[in-house]
Design an enzyme around this catalytic site. Structure first.
Site, mmCIF file in Angstrom:
data_model
loop_
_atom_site.group_PDB
_atom_site.id
_atom_site.type_symbol
_atom_site.label_atom_id
_atom_site.label_comp_id
_atom_site.label_asym_id
_atom_site.label_seq_id
_atom_site.Cartn_x
_atom_site.Cartn_y
_atom_site.Cartn_z
ATOM 1 N N LYS A 22 0.832 -1.215 0.000
ATOM 2 C CA LYS A 22 0.000 0.000 0.000
ATOM 3 C C LYS A 22 0.866 1.264 0.000
ATOM 4 O O LYS A 22 0.655 2.171 -0.786
ATOM 5 C CB LYS A 22 -0.904 0.010 1.238
ATOM 6 N N ASN A 23 1.848 1.316 0.908
ATOM 7 C CA ASN A 23 2.606 2.548 1.058
ATOM 8 C C ASN A 23 3.554 2.804 -0.106
ATOM 9 O O ASN A 23 4.170 3.858 -0.193
ATOM 10 C CB ASN A 23 3.386 2.546 2.379
ATOM 11 N N CYS A 116 -5.740 13.113 11.684
ATOM 12 C CA CYS A 116 -6.386 11.835 11.417
ATOM 13 C C CYS A 116 -6.337 11.012 12.684
ATOM 14 O O CYS A 116 -5.970 11.504 13.743
ATOM 15 C CB CYS A 116 -5.698 11.104 10.280
ATOM 16 N N ARG A 121 -1.195 15.270 11.926
ATOM 17 C CA ARG A 121 -0.137 14.883 10.991
ATOM 18 C C ARG A 121 0.166 16.076 10.097
ATOM 19 O O ARG A 121 -0.388 16.230 9.028
ATOM 20 C CB ARG A 121 -0.568 13.669 10.177
ATOM 21 N N ASP A 305 4.184 1.027 11.951
ATOM 22 C CA ASP A 305 3.012 0.321 11.422
ATOM 23 C C ASP A 305 2.923 -1.127 11.898
ATOM 24 O O ASP A 305 1.879 -1.760 11.757
ATOM 25 C CB ASP A 305 3.032 0.347 9.884
ATOM 26 N N ARG A 397 -8.571 -0.502 4.114
ATOM 27 C CA ARG A 397 -7.687 0.502 3.503
ATOM 28 C C ARG A 397 -6.337 -0.107 3.142
ATOM 29 O O ARG A 397 -5.678 0.354 2.223
ATOM 30 C CB ARG A 397 -7.437 1.664 4.478
HETATM 31 C C1 UD1 Z 1 4.088 7.098 6.119
HETATM 32 C C2 UD1 Z 1 3.238 5.877 5.958
HETATM 33 C C3 UD1 Z 1 2.692 5.427 7.305
HETATM 34 C C4 UD1 Z 1 3.836 5.228 8.290
HETATM 35 C C5 UD1 Z 1 4.719 6.475 8.354
HETATM 36 C C6 UD1 Z 1 5.957 6.295 9.205
HETATM 37 C C7 UD1 Z 1 2.300 6.091 3.735
HETATM 38 C C8 UD1 Z 1 1.095 6.303 2.904
HETATM 39 N N1 UD1 Z 1 2.135 6.181 5.071
HETATM 40 O O1 UD1 Z 1 3.249 8.134 6.629
HETATM 41 O O2 UD1 Z 1 1.998 4.196 7.120
HETATM 42 O O3 UD1 Z 1 3.293 4.999 9.564
HETATM 43 O O4 UD1 Z 1 5.163 6.825 7.025
HETATM 44 O O5 UD1 Z 1 6.703 5.216 8.747
HETATM 45 O O6 UD1 Z 1 3.370 5.818 3.232
HETATM 46 N N2 UD1 Z 1 5.770 15.051 10.244
HETATM 47 C C9 UD1 Z 1 5.819 16.403 10.507
HETATM 48 N N3 UD1 Z 1 5.744 17.272 9.448
HETATM 49 C C10 UD1 Z 1 5.618 16.854 8.157
HETATM 50 C C11 UD1 Z 1 5.576 15.468 7.903
HETATM 51 C C12 UD1 Z 1 5.653 14.590 8.979
HETATM 52 O O7 UD1 Z 1 5.929 16.827 11.649
HETATM 53 O O8 UD1 Z 1 5.544 17.698 7.255
HETATM 54 C C13 UD1 Z 1 5.839 14.089 11.373
HETATM 55 C C14 UD1 Z 1 4.561 13.260 11.503
HETATM 56 O O9 UD1 Z 1 3.583 13.922 12.250
HETATM 57 C C15 UD1 Z 1 5.071 12.014 12.197
HETATM 58 C C16 UD1 Z 1 6.494 11.854 11.636
HETATM 59 O O10 UD1 Z 1 6.831 13.128 11.088
HETATM 60 O O11 UD1 Z 1 5.153 12.216 13.566
HETATM 61 C C17 UD1 Z 1 6.633 10.800 10.563
HETATM 62 O O12 UD1 Z 1 5.734 11.061 9.532
HETATM 63 P P1 UD1 Z 1 5.981 10.640 8.016
HETATM 64 O O13 UD1 Z 1 7.250 9.875 7.897
HETATM 65 O O14 UD1 Z 1 5.805 11.838 7.169
HETATM 66 O O15 UD1 Z 1 4.769 9.643 7.784
HETATM 67 P P2 UD1 Z 1 3.738 9.649 6.593
HETATM 68 O O16 UD1 Z 1 4.434 9.911 5.307
HETATM 69 O O17 UD1 Z 1 2.559 10.482 6.958
#
Ligand code: UD1
Length: 418
Positions: A22-23, A116, A121, A305, A397
């Protein structure tokens, strides 16, 4: 509303082919619009999040067509660059379309993805990276307006290795003049899969899997065929299920190297694990022991995850296991549901302590989020009696057909449709 009903206490035996990730497929679907032609994704999982991405692609004017497990996207025509709120709401990761639309059209509009189920996030890192490439961003009433007369490659250092920000920056950089060097990039295998897809399409991206990724923008793209990498989290879920219920399960179409921290924990818990090229076998007598502290971290650390499914596997273990959730604030929502089944878990802030209990009892529970829902599947398989899981749209999902897959392994599991 549909439910998944499990009659627990049966060992799992057999072989399972793991679905596409998925990711990985979600950013790849966004990336398809960088090429004004056709791309074929093989091993594309049938997931509600994939359907949500397809709705976005169609809204943008692209065509998408399934043929079995292959999805063909034709982005020859892209008539719009906005993603309306109802499509953004369906799936938070639709924000990855921002960088791709910007690269293709020079502008993009979408609603701001809200918080969410995992807590707030933010997307500040995504937006900072796009600004550094020359995009102008304005926020108005929850809507994001993004435009760039021209994007220019440069060095960008992410303040944190965010997966989504890394993907957005790579996609936007593919439309930028010159070279972008992304520092402190996320190293998740899904980023490497995105790079492989982009390279097959004629883009120039290298370095994925390390913290420094180089993108040479504005390359001539071409039609491409790509096979989506296997889903390491779905694999971790089925391993956790077999560990908890007992039995012997072989997973096929898997990269066991992607799962090293998960298999290390399951090995500590007492499972026998053997990995080969494309396969992984786990044997468990269902009597597990506690493991050293599990701290979630960016790859190659223990995946956030997989936290919930490992926790579910250890509910009947000997001793206590400490979990420290470092990635998301609100990632213990499954705990209350597991307690309904007799689990002994205490939570304080980011720390959860699981003390093994001799038995779990089936109960009526509710999936609170995707991986929390998967944890209920694992616990239900190890529990005595019947577990009835509601709100299974969360599970759908990310899992193509858990009832089919676990049924193939001998679980007594049914989908109760209403
Ligand atoms: C992706 C995965 C999700 C997984 C996560 C961490 C997908 C679709 N989802 O989510 O399943 O749990 O990686 O491995 O691939 N953050 C900020 N600012 C930003 C972006 C992120 O503060 O602009 C923080 C987030 O709140 C979180 C951390 O960084 O605490 C990690 O987030 P991130 O690596 O971005 O996860 P996702 O891409 O949302």
């Amino acid at each position: 509303m549909s439910h998944i009903v499990i009659e627990g206490g049966r060992r799992l035996e057999g072989t399972l082919t793991v679905q596409g990730a998925k990711n990985s497929v979600l950013p790849i679907l966004a990336a398809t619009i960088l090429h004004p032609g056709r791309t074929v994704l093989r091993g594309c999982p049938h997931l509600s999040d994939v359907e949500a991405s397809i709705r976005i692609l169609r809204h943008l004017g692209c065509e998408a067509r399934w043929e079995g497990e292959a999805l063909t996207v034709d982005a020859g025509v892209m008539s719009r660059g906005d993603v309306p709120e109802h499509l953004m709401r369906e799936m938070r990761s639709s924000v990855i379309f921002l960088g791709a639309i910007l690269a293709r059209l020079g502008w993009a509009e979408m609603s701001y993805p809200g918080g969410c189920e995992l807590g707030p996030r933010p997307i500040d890192l995504h937006l900072t990276a796009l600004r550094q490439l020359g995009a102008e961003l304005a926020e108005e009433g929850g809507a994001l307006h993004c435009s760039a007369r021209r994007l220019t490659g440069r060095e960008i250092a992410l303040s944190m290795p965010s997966v989504g920000a890394t993907e957005n920056a790579i996609l936007a950089a593919c439309g930028a003049e010159g070279e972008t060097v992304l520092l402190n990039a996320a190293r998740e295998p899904e980023i490497t899969d995105l790079q492989d897809f982009l390279c097959a399409m004629g883009c120039r991206v290298r370095g994925a899997g390390s913290s420094t990724i180089c993108i040479l923008g504005r390359r001539q793209t071409r039609d491409a065929v790509h096979t989506v990498m296997p889903d390491r989290i779905a694999a971790a879920t089925y391993l956790a299920a077999a560990a908890a219920a007992g039995g012997e399960v072989e997973l096929r179409r898997i990269n066991y190297r992607h799962l090293s921290t998960v298999t290390a924990a399951l090995h500590e818990a007492g499972c026998q694990i053997a990995g080969g090229e494309g396969t992984l076998t786990l044997r468990s007598d269902g009597a597990l022991r506690s493991v050293p502290t599990v701290r979630t971290a960016p790859y190659p650390g223990f995946p956030t995850d997989a936290q919930a499914v490992l926790m579910a596997a250890l509910l009947r273990s000997q001793g206590a296991t400490v979990f420290v959730e470092n990635m998301f604030e609100n990632r213990y929502r499954h705990v209350d549901e597991l307690r309904r089944m007799g689990a002994d878990i205490s939570v304080a802030d980011r720390v959860a302590v699981v003390t093994g209990v001799p038995r779990l009892c089936g109960a009526s529970v509710r999936a609170t989020d995707l991986r929390g829902g998967a944890a209920l599947l694992v616990a239900g398989l190890a529990a005595e009696g019947v577990t009835r899981i509601g709100d299974i749209h969360h599970i759908q999902r990310g899992y193509e057909d858990p009832v089919r897959d676990l049924g193939l392994l001998g679980a007594r599991i049914t989908l109760e449709e209403e």
